[in-house]
Design a protein around this motif. Structure first.
Motif, short mmCIF file in Angstrom:
data_model
loop_
_atom_site.label_atom_id
_atom_site.label_comp_id
_atom_site.label_asym_id
_atom_site.label_seq_id
_atom_site.Cartn_x
_atom_site.Cartn_y
_atom_site.Cartn_z
N GLN A 1 -12.51 -10.38 0.56
CA GLN A 1 -11.80 -9.14 0.38
C GLN A 1 -10.28 -9.08 0.71
O GLN A 1 -9.65 -8.34 0.19
CB GLN A 1 -12.63 -8.21 1.41
N ILE A 2 -9.87 -10.21 1.33
CA ILE A 2 -8.47 -10.37 1.52
C ILE A 2 -7.64 -11.45 0.80
O ILE A 2 -6.65 -11.48 0.66
CB ILE A 2 -8.25 -10.34 2.89
N ASP A 3 -8.70 -12.10 -0.26
CA ASP A 3 -7.90 -13.08 -1.22
C ASP A 3 -7.32 -12.33 -2.35
O ASP A 3 -7.33 -11.15 -2.47
CB ASP A 3 -9.18 -13.99 -1.68
N GLY A 4 -6.56 -13.19 -3.19
CA GLY A 4 -5.86 -12.64 -4.42
C GLY A 4 -4.38 -13.06 -4.43
O GLY A 4 -3.89 -12.71 -5.59
N ARG A 5 -3.89 -13.41 -3.35
CA ARG A 5 -2.33 -13.71 -3.33
C ARG A 5 -2.06 -15.16 -3.00
O ARG A 5 -3.05 -15.89 -2.37
CB ARG A 5 -1.69 -12.88 -2.31
N GLN A 6 -1.25 -15.64 -3.58
CA GLN A 6 -1.01 -17.02 -3.47
C GLN A 6 -0.09 -17.37 -1.94
O GLN A 6 -0.29 -18.18 -1.39
CB GLN A 6 0.08 -17.70 -4.40
N TYR A 7 0.64 -16.36 -1.66
CA TYR A 7 1.49 -15.95 -0.28
C TYR A 7 1.28 -14.68 0.26
O TYR A 7 1.49 -13.60 -0.44
CB TYR A 7 3.14 -16.57 -0.61
N VAL A 8 1.29 -14.95 1.65
CA VAL A 8 1.06 -13.61 2.41
C VAL A 8 2.39 -13.55 3.42
O VAL A 8 2.46 -14.52 4.27
CB VAL A 8 -0.29 -13.38 3.16
N PRO A 9 3.33 -12.86 3.42
CA PRO A 9 4.52 -12.77 4.59
C PRO A 9 3.91 -12.62 5.78
O PRO A 9 2.84 -11.64 5.91
CB PRO A 9 5.45 -11.97 3.82
N THR A 10 4.74 -12.68 6.64
CA THR A 10 4.18 -12.39 8.12
C THR A 10 3.89 -11.07 8.41
O THR A 10 3.20 -10.54 9.25
CB THR A 10 5.18 -12.74 9.28
N SER A 11 4.90 -10.03 7.83
CA SER A 11 4.62 -8.57 8.03
C SER A 11 3.56 -8.13 7.30
O SER A 11 2.65 -7.45 7.97
CB SER A 11 5.61 -7.61 7.42
N ASP A 12 2.83 -8.65 6.33
CA ASP A 12 1.61 -8.33 5.68
C ASP A 12 0.50 -8.92 6.45
O ASP A 12 -0.64 -8.44 6.74
CB ASP A 12 1.48 -8.57 4.50
N ALA A 13 0.94 -10.05 7.06
CA ALA A 13 -0.26 -10.81 8.06
C ALA A 13 -0.65 -10.01 9.20
O ALA A 13 -1.80 -9.94 9.71
CB ALA A 13 0.09 -12.22 8.29
N ARG A 14 0.28 -9.49 9.63
CA ARG A 14 0.12 -8.51 11.01
C ARG A 14 -0.69 -7.25 10.66
O ARG A 14 -1.45 -7.02 11.43
CB ARG A 14 1.48 -8.36 11.52
N ALA A 15 -0.21 -6.69 9.38
CA ALA A 15 -0.80 -5.64 8.87
C ALA A 15 -2.56 -6.07 8.79
O ALA A 15 -3.50 -5.37 9.14
CB ALA A 15 -0.64 -4.96 7.57
N LEU A 16 -2.75 -7.14 8.03
CA LEU A 16 -4.22 -7.74 7.91
C LEU A 16 -4.91 -8.10 9.24
O LEU A 16 -6.14 -7.61 9.35
CB LEU A 16 -4.08 -9.08 7.23
N ARG A 17 -4.21 -8.56 10.23
CA ARG A 17 -4.89 -8.60 11.53
C ARG A 17 -5.28 -7.43 12.00
O ARG A 17 -6.33 -7.13 12.79
CB ARG A 17 -3.81 -9.42 12.38
N VAL A 18 -4.22 -6.22 12.02
CA VAL A 18 -4.55 -4.94 12.69
C VAL A 18 -5.79 -4.51 11.86
O VAL A 18 -6.83 -4.01 12.80
CB VAL A 18 -3.55 -3.94 12.45
N GLU A 19 -5.84 -4.72 10.71
CA GLU A 19 -7.00 -4.05 9.69
C GLU A 19 -8.39 -4.59 10.11
O GLU A 19 -9.29 -4.13 10.22
CB GLU A 19 -6.72 -4.00 8.19
N SER A 20 -7.97 -6.36 10.19
CA SER A 20 -9.39 -6.77 10.78
C SER A 20 -9.94 -6.70 12.21
O SER A 20 -11.17 -6.25 12.26
CB SER A 20 -9.06 -8.42 10.68
N ALA A 21 -9.05 -6.13 13.04
CA ALA A 21 -9.43 -5.86 14.24
C ALA A 21 -10.08 -4.30 14.45
O ALA A 21 -10.96 -4.19 15.21
CB ALA A 21 -8.08 -5.75 15.34
N ARG A 22 -9.65 -3.62 13.55
CA ARG A 22 -10.24 -2.20 13.41
C ARG A 22 -11.66 -2.56 12.68
O ARG A 22 -12.64 -1.68 13.23
CB ARG A 22 -9.46 -1.11 12.53
N ARG A 23 -11.86 -3.37 11.83
CA ARG A 23 -13.15 -3.53 11.46
C ARG A 23 -14.16 -4.07 12.42
O ARG A 23 -15.24 -3.84 12.26
CB ARG A 23 -13.04 -4.32 10.25
N LEU A 24 -13.61 -5.02 13.19
CA LEU A 24 -14.45 -5.69 14.32
C LEU A 24 -14.84 -4.46 15.13
O LEU A 24 -16.08 -4.29 15.53
CB LEU A 24 -13.61 -6.81 15.09
N GLU A 25 -13.88 -3.63 15.67
CA GLU A 25 -14.31 -2.56 16.57
C GLU A 25 -15.57 -1.69 15.95
O GLU A 25 -16.31 -1.20 16.54
CB GLU A 25 -13.09 -2.10 16.80
N GLU A 26 -15.16 -1.37 14.66
CA GLU A 26 -16.53 -0.47 13.87
C GLU A 26 -17.59 -1.05 13.79
O GLU A 26 -18.63 -0.50 13.91
CB GLU A 26 -15.72 -0.14 12.53
#
Length: 365
Positions: free
Chosen positions: A329-354
């Motif tokens: 679901q999060i694949d598709g890029r060759q590189y993920v900058p740190t700002s996008d990684a933070r956003a992905l971590r927040v989104e993943s945390a939300r999914r875990l809580e749900e």
């Protein structure tokens, strides 16, 4: 059959930055800090049924998430943090010795969060061989393709361990060959302990320090281990993932482990990955070891996008279509900058809580 789960989750603040677990590790005797600062581990007790395991896992996670919300922290179900600043290892003698022996490659392990599934020891030789053959099932819960922002494999965590951390010590960190007896497995452990101890001595580590920190039971980091103190057979290959995914995986793995006690387990000669291996009412047939390794490699690199892996896991008793790995679901890029990684971590945390909220409601009903 008693089954239990140990899972490591990254801890973040509300902005997605990695942070220490702090009070989360002190909630009970089954919550603790890991060997790097931002990792938190939760362990369930051995449970006689999957229903009991589900209840225990969900109740513990719900308690941890309530505490986390009170202190502005969240849990992240990713095999790696995707991209981040350097992670510090907590100071301890065991880690110091490992780093001296393994070298700089040992640092790859600092960026890995995984799941360990324990099943009660019974027909141990068959259990070991079947878990070796089922290692490709790691593809069902792959949760991060990225390491330091770079896409390296569908399971970046498995890649880091198998191809990097223990590249110089493959017998300490990769799949072992099938065994004929449990004694053979223990002899391998003794050999690996002797190798590690000798390497430590050559690095100037005091012999007593090695003996105090390591034993034949815990000197290897192979995907499958025997744990005498529990006593269980432990499968260590899966990434950290959503609780519902891990419970589904534990359920289907336990079903195979239970079935092998009531049927014959054989290793077949067919080397075609499109046909080899199956679990039926008539018996369990494992692929040749080399084929099992090839399938595990494909599971690590390509996950369920590998048709051979997906069809093999179906034949071995897993309902592949019920799994939706985070990596896909999060694949598709060759590189993920740190700002996008933070956003992905927040989104993943939300999914875990749900996910935990949904599981809690199902347990209550």
């Amino acid at each position: 059959m008693n089954t239990s789960i140990e899972v490591e989750y990254w801890v973040i603040d509300t902005a997605g930055e990695l942070t220490s677990p702090g009070e989360l590790a002190e909630i009970s005797e089954r919550t603790e800090r890991e060997f790097v600062e931002p990792l938190f581990e939760l362990k369930t007790p051995p449970c006689e049924t999957i229903a009991e395991l589900r209840t225990s896992f969900v109740e513990q996670l719900d308690e941890v998430l309530s505490k986390a919300a009170a202190v502005d922290k969240r849990l992240v179900p990713l095999g790696t943090p995707i991209n981040c600043e350097s992670i510090d290892r907590r100071p301890d003698e065991r880690g110091r010795i490992q780093k001296a022996v393994v070298g700089e490659n040992f640092d790859y392990a600092k960026y890995c969060a995984g799941t360990h599934i324990h099943v009660e020891k019974r027909n141990v030789t068959d259990q070991l061989n079947t878990l070796i053959a089922l290692d490709a099932a790691l593809a069902l819960v792959n949760s991060s393709p990225y390491f330091h922002g770079e896409r390296i494999a569908n399971s970046a965590r498995a890649y880091c361990y198998r191809k990097k951390s223990y590249a110089e010590y493959p017998k300490h960190g990769q799949l072992w060959h099938y065994v004929d007896t449990v004694g053979e497995w223990h002899r391998r452990l003794e050999d690996r302990y002797d190798e590690f101890k000798q390497a430590a001595l050559e690095e100037g580590i005091d012999e007593r320090a090695v003996e105090d920190q390591f034993s034949t039971d815990d000197v290897v980091w192979t995907p499958i281990r025997l744990r005498d103190e529990m006593p269980t057979v432990e499968w260590r290959s899966p990434d950290a993932a959503l609780p519902s995914q891990l419970l589904r995986l534990a359920d289907e793995l336990e079903t195979v482990m239970e079935q092998l006690h009531h049927t014959n387990v054989e290793i077949e000669a067919d080397s075609d990955p499109r046909n080899t291996g199956h679990v039926t009412d008539d018996g369990i047939v494992l692929p040749e070891f080399d084929v099992a390794c090839d399938l595990a490699e494909a599971a690590m690199h390509d996950g369920l996008e590998s048709a051979d892996v997906a069809s093999y896991l179906e034949r071995m008793g897993f309902t592949v279509d019920d799994y939706h790995p985070i990596s896909m679901q999060i694949d598709g890029r060759q590189y993920v900058p740190t700002s996008d990684a933070r956003a992905l971590r927040v989104e993943s945390a939300r999914r875990l809580e749900e996910d935990v909220k949904s599981l809690r409601q199902s347990v209550e009903h």
